[in-house]
Design a protein around this motif. Structure first.
Motif, PDB file in Angstrom:
ATOM      1  N   ASN B  39       0.451  -1.363   0.522  1.00 37.48           N
ATOM      2  CA  ASN B  39      -0.126   0.227   0.080  1.00 37.48           C
ATOM      3  C   ASN B  39       1.117   1.140   0.406  1.00 37.48           C
ATOM      4  O   ASN B  39       1.989   1.236   0.744  1.00 37.48           O
ATOM      5  CB  ASN B  39      -1.077   0.025   0.856  1.00 37.48           C
ATOM      6  CG  ASN B  39      -2.080   1.038   0.975  1.00 37.48           C
ATOM      7  OD1 ASN B  39      -2.499   1.809   0.116  1.00 37.48           O
ATOM      8  ND2 ASN B  39      -1.726   2.137   1.908  1.00 37.48           N
ATOM      9  N   ASP B  40       0.644   2.133  -0.558  1.00 36.48           N
ATOM     10  CA  ASP B  40       1.696   3.554  -0.877  1.00 36.48           C
ATOM     11  C   ASP B  40       0.037   4.570  -0.450  1.00 36.48           C
ATOM     12  O   ASP B  40      -0.972   4.543  -1.499  1.00 36.48           O
ATOM     13  CB  ASP B  40       1.744   3.811  -1.259  1.00 36.48           C
ATOM     14  CG  ASP B  40       1.269   4.115  -2.868  1.00 36.48           C
ATOM     15  OD1 ASP B  40       0.638   4.848  -2.861  1.00 36.48           O
ATOM     16  OD2 ASP B  40       2.191   3.684  -3.642  1.00 36.48           O
ATOM     17  N   PRO B  41       0.168   5.977   0.062  1.00 32.03           N
ATOM     18  CA  PRO B  41      -1.066   6.866  -0.148  1.00 32.03           C
ATOM     19  C   PRO B  41      -0.952   7.654  -1.270  1.00 32.03           C
ATOM     20  O   PRO B  41      -1.931   8.573  -1.567  1.00 32.03           O
ATOM     21  CB  PRO B  41      -0.555   7.604   0.941  1.00 32.03           C
ATOM     22  CG  PRO B  41       0.824   7.837   1.175  1.00 32.03           C
ATOM     23  CD  PRO B  41       0.818   6.554   0.583  1.00 32.03           C
ATOM     24  N   VAL B  42      -0.105   7.038  -2.149  1.00 28.55           N
ATOM     25  CA  VAL B  42      -0.361   7.952  -3.701  1.00 28.55           C
ATOM     26  C   VAL B  42      -1.446   7.582  -4.681  1.00 28.55           C
ATOM     27  O   VAL B  42      -2.052   7.864  -5.135  1.00 28.55           O
ATOM     28  CB  VAL B  42       0.847   7.956  -4.135  1.00 28.55           C
ATOM     29  CG1 VAL B  42       1.015   9.137  -5.295  1.00 28.55           C
ATOM     30  CG2 VAL B  42       2.410   9.279  -2.911  1.00 28.55           C
ATOM     31  N   ASN B  43      -1.147   5.834  -4.758  1.00 31.45           N
ATOM     32  CA  ASN B  43      -0.914   5.584  -5.989  1.00 31.45           C
ATOM     33  C   ASN B  43      -3.125   5.500  -6.296  1.00 31.45           C
ATOM     34  O   ASN B  43      -3.705   5.562  -4.998  1.00 31.45           O
ATOM     35  CB  ASN B  43      -0.817   3.838  -6.203  1.00 31.45           C
ATOM     36  CG  ASN B  43       0.678   4.180  -6.954  1.00 31.45           C
ATOM     37  OD1 ASN B  43       0.610   4.830  -8.128  1.00 31.45           O
ATOM     38  ND2 ASN B  43       0.713   3.095  -6.522  1.00 31.45           N
ATOM     39  N   LEU B  44      -3.712   5.491  -7.647  1.00 28.69           N
ATOM     40  CA  LEU B  44      -4.977   5.844  -6.598  1.00 28.69           C
ATOM     41  C   LEU B  44      -6.140   3.938  -6.981  1.00 28.69           C
ATOM     42  O   LEU B  44      -5.039   3.400  -7.758  1.00 28.69           O
ATOM     43  CB  LEU B  44      -5.482   6.258  -7.771  1.00 28.69           C
ATOM     44  CG  LEU B  44      -5.363   8.328  -8.488  1.00 28.69           C
ATOM     45  CD1 LEU B  44      -5.473   8.299  -9.393  1.00 28.69           C
ATOM     46  CD2 LEU B  44      -6.174   8.828  -7.487  1.00 28.69           C
ATOM     47  N   TYR B  47      -6.989   2.904 -10.671  1.00 29.33           N
ATOM     48  CA  TYR B  47      -5.145   2.966 -10.571  1.00 29.33           C
ATOM     49  C   TYR B  47      -4.759   1.828 -10.813  1.00 29.33           C
ATOM     50  O   TYR B  47      -4.621   0.717 -11.455  1.00 29.33           O
ATOM     51  CB  TYR B  47      -4.126   4.105 -11.096  1.00 29.33           C
ATOM     52  CG  TYR B  47      -2.742   3.562 -11.866  1.00 29.33           C
ATOM     53  CD1 TYR B  47      -3.331   3.688 -13.787  1.00 29.33           C
ATOM     54  CD2 TYR B  47      -1.735   3.813 -11.313  1.00 29.33           C
ATOM     55  CE1 TYR B  47      -1.871   3.164 -14.210  1.00 29.33           C
ATOM     56  CE2 TYR B  47      -0.292   3.340 -11.884  1.00 29.33           C
ATOM     57  CZ  TYR B  47      -0.696   3.029 -13.025  1.00 29.33           C
ATOM     58  OH  TYR B  47       0.485   2.976 -13.945  1.00 29.33           O
ATOM     59  N   HIS B  71      -5.102  -1.978   0.426  1.00 27.82           N
ATOM     60  CA  HIS B  71      -5.515  -0.980   0.757  1.00 27.82           C
ATOM     61  C   HIS B  71      -5.415  -0.979   2.581  1.00 27.82           C
ATOM     62  O   HIS B  71      -5.305   0.301   3.198  1.00 27.82           O
ATOM     63  CB  HIS B  71      -7.002  -0.366   0.572  1.00 27.82           C
ATOM     64  CG  HIS B  71      -7.188   1.172   0.710  1.00 27.82           C
ATOM     65  ND1 HIS B  71      -6.989   2.413   0.582  1.00 27.82           N
ATOM     66  CD2 HIS B  71      -8.014   1.507   1.973  1.00 27.82           C
ATOM     67  CE1 HIS B  71      -6.980   2.966   1.330  1.00 27.82           C
ATOM     68  NE2 HIS B  71      -8.058   2.910   1.446  1.00 27.82           N
ATOM     69  N   GLY B  97       4.078   2.085 -11.901  1.00 26.53           N
ATOM     70  CA  GLY B  97       4.981   2.568 -10.816  1.00 26.53           C
ATOM     71  C   GLY B  97       4.428   2.415  -9.430  1.00 26.53           C
ATOM     72  O   GLY B  97       3.952   2.714  -8.245  1.00 26.53           O
ATOM     73  N   LEU B  98       3.431   0.614  -9.261  1.00 25.24           N
ATOM     74  CA  LEU B  98       3.401   0.389  -8.248  1.00 25.24           C
ATOM     75  C   LEU B  98       4.538  -0.240  -7.461  1.00 25.24           C
ATOM     76  O   LEU B  98       5.559  -0.628  -8.516  1.00 25.24           O
ATOM     77  CB  LEU B  98       2.188  -0.580  -8.120  1.00 25.24           C
ATOM     78  CG  LEU B  98       0.875  -0.846  -8.556  1.00 25.24           C
ATOM     79  CD1 LEU B  98       0.470   0.488  -9.829  1.00 25.24           C
ATOM     80  CD2 LEU B  98      -0.099  -1.670  -9.125  1.00 25.24           C
ATOM     81  N   TRP B  99       4.690  -0.638  -5.760  1.00 25.90           N
ATOM     82  CA  TRP B  99       5.376  -0.360  -5.124  1.00 25.90           C
ATOM     83  C   TRP B  99       5.021  -2.438  -5.021  1.00 25.90           C
ATOM     84  O   TRP B  99       4.747  -2.951  -4.286  1.00 25.90           O
ATOM     85  CB  TRP B  99       5.480  -0.127  -3.627  1.00 25.90           C
ATOM     86  CG  TRP B  99       6.658  -0.278  -3.283  1.00 25.90           C
ATOM     87  CD1 TRP B  99       7.483  -0.807  -3.446  1.00 25.90           C
ATOM     88  CD2 TRP B  99       6.475  -0.082  -0.969  1.00 25.90           C
ATOM     89  NE1 TRP B  99       8.204  -1.203  -1.853  1.00 25.90           N
ATOM     90  CE2 TRP B  99       7.366  -0.848  -1.060  1.00 25.90           C
ATOM     91  CE3 TRP B  99       5.218   0.760  -0.558  1.00 25.90           C
ATOM     92  CZ2 TRP B  99       7.780  -1.082   0.422  1.00 25.90           C
ATOM     93  CZ3 TRP B  99       5.511   0.284   0.101  1.00 25.90           C
ATOM     94  CH2 TRP B  99       7.087  -0.234   1.074  1.00 25.90           C
TER      95      TRP B  99
END
Lengths: 188, 126
Positions: B39-44, B47, B71, B97-99
């Motif tokens: 999870n990260d707080p940026v990727n929609l 998306y 999430h 751009g996913l982690w």
């Protein structure tokens, strides 16, 4: 004002004002210059050609580290070995998408094929990842805080300006992804 | 000055008698590995779901379920396979751009996560 992306007969279409196009162009260019590998004169040309980079290191810049993350958690050695084989081509594919998206900015109306849309969505995503690092967005609460910033007349310092830019690119990407999801639903 | 005496395949015959195959067999390409998305707080959310649908070919409901797991739980195992397969997926995810990280599957193929030892019963997946 920009118009949200829409999916229709022509594909995915959108509209951006000249100032918005200039903003996006400079954002895409910034991320391209971050990703461009430093030119090392003594690099083995054959190794470079096939994408190998034996001198690669984990990036020290946080934003760059987010774009090019370690592939094994808590294992620097295994991650580095993987970087040597893959990082150069990952940088190149990201730069390719950013350049392709920047090229589309030459026209007033954006008409995107499925491939164009994919380039745009990854380019916008990479821009947002970099902006988020500069804005110190670490968790959902930080993201909410930045999201409050919606009024351009409030832009009084670099941080508030970056927050507005971040929110604009977020809105644009969300509308693009919604159009892309719609195009998936109607695919044959 | 030296005269190049290149050895053809026929002259090397005696030095390579069937050793290559037996060493390759020991690398067991079918040991299961997991592809983990963090999870990260940026990727929609939209998306991430789009990437799962378009790249892995997952249905909308499966993609959304995995996305929500990322999430809410902070991470989710979204694919399994050989080391080479999940590494290839990881590079693709980094491209989007996913982690993403890869890890050796533990506790059978139920994919309960790194610390989920046997008996924890967290084998739920989409």
């Amino acid at each position: 004002m920009a118009k949200a992306f829409k999916y229709g007969l022509k594909g995915i279409t959108g509209f951006l004002e000249p100032a918005e196009r200039e903003l996006l162009r400079s954002l895409f260019d910034d991320v391209i210059s971050m990703l461009e590998p430093e030119d090392r004169g003594n690099q083995d040309p054959l190794a470079a050609m096939i994408g190998l980079d034996m001198d690669v290191k984990e990036p020290s810049d946080r934003a760059l580290r987010r774009l090019l993350p370690n592939v094994v958690k808590d294992d620097g050695a295994a991650s580095l070995e993987f970087r040597q084989l893959t990082e150069r081509s990952l940088r190149e594919s990201k730069i390719g998408a950013l350049r392709a998206a920047a090229l589309e900015l030459d026209k007033d109306e954006l008409v995107l094929t499925a491939a164009d849309a994919r380039h745009w969505s990854t380019a916008l995503n990479d821009v947002r990842l970099v902006l988020a690092e500069r804005l110190d967005i670490r968790d959902e609460a930080d993201a909410d805080h930045v999201h409050q910033m919606q009024d351009w007349s409030q832009a009084e310092d670099v941080e508030s300006y970056l927050a507005l830019v971040y929110n604009f690119t977020t809105w644009l990407q969300e509308s693009l992804v919604q159009a892309m999801l719609q195009s998936l639903e109607t695919r044959p | 000055m030296t005269l190049s005496v290149a050895l053809g395949p026929d002259t090397q015959e005696s030095t390579q008698t069937g050793t290559a195959e037996s060493t390759d067999a020991l690398t067991a390409p079918d040991i299961p590995w997991n592809l983990v998305i963090w999870n990260d707080p940026v990727n929609l959310m939209s998306y991430v779901s789009f990437v799962f649908q378009s790249y892995f070919g997952y249905s909308e409901s499966k993609a959304n379920k995995l996305m929500m797991e990322v999430h809410k739980k902070g991470r989710s195992i979204v694919a399994h396979g050989s080391k080479e397969q999940v590494e290839q997926h990881a590079v693709a995810m980094h491209g989007f751009g996913l982690w993403a990280t890869v890890e050796k599957a533990t506790g059978g193929n139920s994919g309960g996560g790194k610390n989920g030892g046997p008996g924890k019963g967290r084998g739920k997946r989409g």
